[in-house]
Design a protein around this motif. Structure first.
Motif, PDB file in Angstrom:
ATOM      1  N   HIS A  76      -2.641  10.672  -1.232  1.00 18.44           N
ATOM      2  CA  HIS A  76      -3.548  10.288  -0.154  1.00 18.44           C
ATOM      3  C   HIS A  76      -4.995  10.133  -0.620  1.00 18.44           C
ATOM      4  CE1 HIS A  76      -0.295  12.122   2.549  1.00 18.44           C
ATOM      5  NE2 HIS A  76      -0.161  10.821   2.526  1.00 18.44           N
ATOM      6  N   THR A  77      -5.185  10.053  -1.928  1.00 22.14           N
ATOM      7  CA  THR A  77      -6.496   9.695  -2.473  1.00 22.14           C
ATOM      8  C   THR A  77      -6.341   8.478  -3.388  1.00 22.14           C
ATOM      9  OG1 THR A  77      -7.329  11.966  -2.354  1.00 22.14           O
ATOM     10  CG2 THR A  77      -8.472  10.460  -3.842  1.00 22.14           C
ATOM     11  N   LEU A  78      -5.402   8.562  -4.324  1.00 19.67           N
ATOM     12  CA  LEU A  78      -5.087   7.403  -5.152  1.00 19.67           C
ATOM     13  C   LEU A  78      -3.966   6.573  -4.532  1.00 19.67           C
ATOM     14  CD1 LEU A  78      -5.157   8.868  -8.781  1.00 19.67           C
ATOM     15  CD2 LEU A  78      -6.987   7.730  -7.523  1.00 19.67           C
ATOM     16  N   LEU A  79      -2.971   7.236  -3.988  1.00 22.19           N
ATOM     17  CA  LEU A  79      -1.790   6.526  -3.488  1.00 22.19           C
ATOM     18  C   LEU A  79      -1.352   7.074  -2.136  1.00 22.19           C
ATOM     19  CD1 LEU A  79       0.851   8.597  -4.062  1.00 22.19           C
ATOM     20  CD2 LEU A  79       0.310   7.944  -6.405  1.00 22.19           C
ATOM     21  N   ASP A  80      -0.631   6.229  -1.396  1.00 25.27           N
ATOM     22  CA  ASP A  80      -0.128   6.594  -0.068  1.00 25.27           C
ATOM     23  C   ASP A  80       1.190   7.342  -0.246  1.00 25.27           C
ATOM     24  OD1 ASP A  80       0.790   6.796   2.517  1.00 25.27           O
ATOM     25  OD2 ASP A  80       0.267   4.750   3.079  1.00 25.27           O
ATOM     26  N   ASP A 134       9.628   5.020  -4.755  1.00 23.06           N
ATOM     27  CA  ASP A 134       8.668   4.596  -5.773  1.00 23.06           C
ATOM     28  C   ASP A 134       8.320   3.114  -5.623  1.00 23.06           C
ATOM     29  OD1 ASP A 134       8.543   7.112  -6.795  1.00 23.06           O
ATOM     30  OD2 ASP A 134       9.572   6.663  -8.674  1.00 23.06           O
ATOM     31  N   ALA A 135       9.323   2.317  -5.239  1.00 24.09           N
ATOM     32  CA  ALA A 135       9.087   0.884  -5.072  1.00 24.09           C
ATOM     33  C   ALA A 135       8.137   0.611  -3.900  1.00 24.09           C
ATOM     34  CB  ALA A 135      10.410   0.157  -4.842  1.00 24.09           C
ATOM     35  N   ALA A 136       8.054   1.563  -2.962  1.00 25.87           N
ATOM     36  CA  ALA A 136       7.187   1.392  -1.795  1.00 25.87           C
ATOM     37  C   ALA A 136       5.784   1.930  -2.024  1.00 25.87           C
ATOM     38  CB  ALA A 136       7.809   2.087  -0.586  1.00 25.87           C
ATOM     39  N   LEU A 137       5.523   2.521  -3.193  1.00 30.24           N
ATOM     40  CA  LEU A 137       4.208   3.094  -3.473  1.00 30.24           C
ATOM     41  C   LEU A 137       3.115   2.031  -3.438  1.00 30.24           C
ATOM     42  CD1 LEU A 137       4.968   5.480  -6.465  1.00 30.24           C
ATOM     43  CD2 LEU A 137       4.063   6.180  -4.238  1.00 30.24           C
ATOM     44  N   THR A 138       1.991   2.391  -2.858  1.00 28.94           N
ATOM     45  CA  THR A 138       0.832   1.499  -2.858  1.00 28.94           C
ATOM     46  C   THR A 138      -0.433   2.319  -3.115  1.00 28.94           C
ATOM     47  OG1 THR A 138       0.582   1.739  -0.450  1.00 28.94           O
ATOM     48  CG2 THR A 138       1.841  -0.150  -1.236  1.00 28.94           C
ATOM     49  N   THR A 139      -1.382   1.710  -3.784  1.00 26.32           N
ATOM     50  CA  THR A 139      -2.698   2.336  -3.934  1.00 26.32           C
ATOM     51  C   THR A 139      -3.568   1.916  -2.758  1.00 26.32           C
ATOM     52  OG1 THR A 139      -3.521   0.462  -5.222  1.00 26.32           O
ATOM     53  CG2 THR A 139      -2.573   2.304  -6.446  1.00 26.32           C
ATOM     54  N   ALA A 198      -5.753   8.876   7.253  1.00 31.09           N
ATOM     55  CA  ALA A 198      -5.054   8.024   8.220  1.00 31.09           C
ATOM     56  C   ALA A 198      -3.555   8.053   7.939  1.00 31.09           C
ATOM     57  CB  ALA A 198      -5.581   6.598   8.147  1.00 31.09           C
ATOM     58  N   ARG A 199      -2.739   8.126   8.991  1.00 29.39           N
ATOM     59  CA  ARG A 199      -1.284   8.160   8.856  1.00 29.39           C
ATOM     60  C   ARG A 199      -0.675   7.091   9.754  1.00 29.39           C
ATOM     61  NH1 ARG A 199      -3.038  10.890   5.416  1.00 29.39           N
ATOM     62  NH2 ARG A 199      -2.658  13.094   4.967  1.00 29.39           N
ATOM     63  N   ASP A 200       0.249   6.330   9.193  1.00 29.75           N
ATOM     64  CA  ASP A 200       0.991   5.360   9.990  1.00 29.75           C
ATOM     65  C   ASP A 200       2.051   6.117  10.788  1.00 29.75           C
ATOM     66  OD1 ASP A 200       2.675   3.388  11.017  1.00 29.75           O
ATOM     67  OD2 ASP A 200       2.471   2.107   9.252  1.00 29.75           O
ATOM     68  N   PRO A 201       2.013   6.056  12.133  1.00 28.05           N
ATOM     69  CA  PRO A 201       2.995   6.792  12.934  1.00 28.05           C
ATOM     70  C   PRO A 201       4.440   6.494  12.554  1.00 28.05           C
ATOM     71  CG  PRO A 201       1.257   5.931  14.336  1.00 28.05           C
ATOM     72  CD  PRO A 201       1.034   5.348  12.963  1.00 28.05           C
ATOM     73  N   ALA A 202       4.692   5.251  12.098  1.00 27.08           N
ATOM     74  CA  ALA A 202       6.066   4.883  11.718  1.00 27.08           C
ATOM     75  C   ALA A 202       6.552   5.706  10.530  1.00 27.08           C
ATOM     76  CB  ALA A 202       6.128   3.405  11.392  1.00 27.08           C
ATOM     77  N   ASP A 203       5.617   6.130   9.663  1.00 22.07           N
ATOM     78  CA  ASP A 203       6.002   6.903   8.488  1.00 22.07           C
ATOM     79  C   ASP A 203       6.245   8.371   8.815  1.00 22.07           C
ATOM     80  OD1 ASP A 203       5.839   4.685   6.851  1.00 22.07           O
ATOM     81  OD2 ASP A 203       3.751   5.020   6.344  1.00 22.07           O
ATOM     82  N   LEU A 204       5.817   8.797  10.003  1.00 23.58           N
ATOM     83  CA  LEU A 204       6.006  10.187  10.402  1.00 23.58           C
ATOM     84  C   LEU A 204       7.342  10.412  11.097  1.00 23.58           C
ATOM     85  CD1 LEU A 204       2.425  10.832  11.812  1.00 23.58           C
ATOM     86  CD2 LEU A 204       3.368  11.746   9.688  1.00 23.58           C
TER      87      LEU A 204
END
Length: 228
Positions: A15-19, A98-103, A218-224
């Motif tokens: 949550h600083t470098l990557l989601d 891992d494929a879903a990782l984003t910076t 910030a958190r995407d509700p869909a990811d929770l």
């Protein structure tokens, strides 16, 4: 108004470098679907047992957790073929995450500029070092880093140098030991993180300059939401 010469940049990872939450959500949606299809165990049971395992270990991520779950132990009965199948399901879920990782926007550019300016950069994480390095390598960020700061250095090997801090966030020793290992004074060090207590307050206690990565809160509700 003043300027600070920053010789060492210590950056939080999740949550600083990557989601991290996005990768976690993708991993566990895939895991729950595949395990239920394979074993017939309900997702709610899996979530309860996974949560209990994580709480016992006191860490957000546990390597190869499936075979440690009571419902899975009952299913595999120590049959090596079933145990191996669970391992395959787990690693497929991890690969999907891992494929879903984003910076976050601007992260790669900041690290590139700091590295080009000769600033030493250390990633600080409570996750197992080999997992952190795998994710950073996938995102192309590992090349900017000089080391990983971790509480303990055991576990699978990494290419990056490990700095053992002997403490967990928000203990100021995390930053002070990292500064000592990198031979940089705290007043020439900046710590960046998303957590006000674990990162910002820790930096202030250690006498290190702090930067709050507010975007990481910030958190995407869909990811929770996970299926039950």
């Amino acid at each position: 108004r003043y300027r600070v010469e920053v010789r060492l940049l210590i950056v939080d990872v999740d949550h600083t470098l990557l989601d991290w939450l996005r990768a976690w959500a993708v991993t566990y949606r895939r895991l729950l679907a595949d395990v239920t299809a394979l074993t017939g165990v309900a997702p709610a049971t899996l979530l309860d047992e996974l949560g209990a395992l994580h709480r016992r270990r006191g860490i957000p991520e546990v390597a190869d957790p499936l075979t440690r779950l009571p419902a899975m132990a009952q299913w595999h009965g120590e049959d090596p073929h079933r145990v191996a199948r669970l391992g395959e399901v787990w690693h497929a879920a991890v690969d999907a995450g891992d494929a879903a990782l984003t910076t976050y926007p601007g992260v790669a550019e900041l690290l590139r500029e700091a590295d080009a300016a000769g600033t030493a950069i250390v990633a600080c994480s409570e996750t197992a070092p080999h997992i952190v390095e795998r994710r950073l390598r996938r995102l192309g960020l590992d090349g900017y880093l000089d080391a990983l700061a971790v509480a303990r250095t055991e576990g699978a090997p990494t290419r990056l140098r490990r700095i053992e801090t002997g403490a967990d966030k928000p203990d100021a020793a995390v930053l002070l030991h990292t500064c000592e290992a990198m031979a940089v004074l705290p007043r020439h060090t900046t710590c960046v993180g998303d957590h006000l207590h674990k990162d910002v307050l820790m930096a202030q206690t250690a006498g290190v300059h702090d930067v709050w990565a507010k975007y990481g809160t910030a958190r995407d509700p869909a990811d929770l939401a996970l299926p039950e």
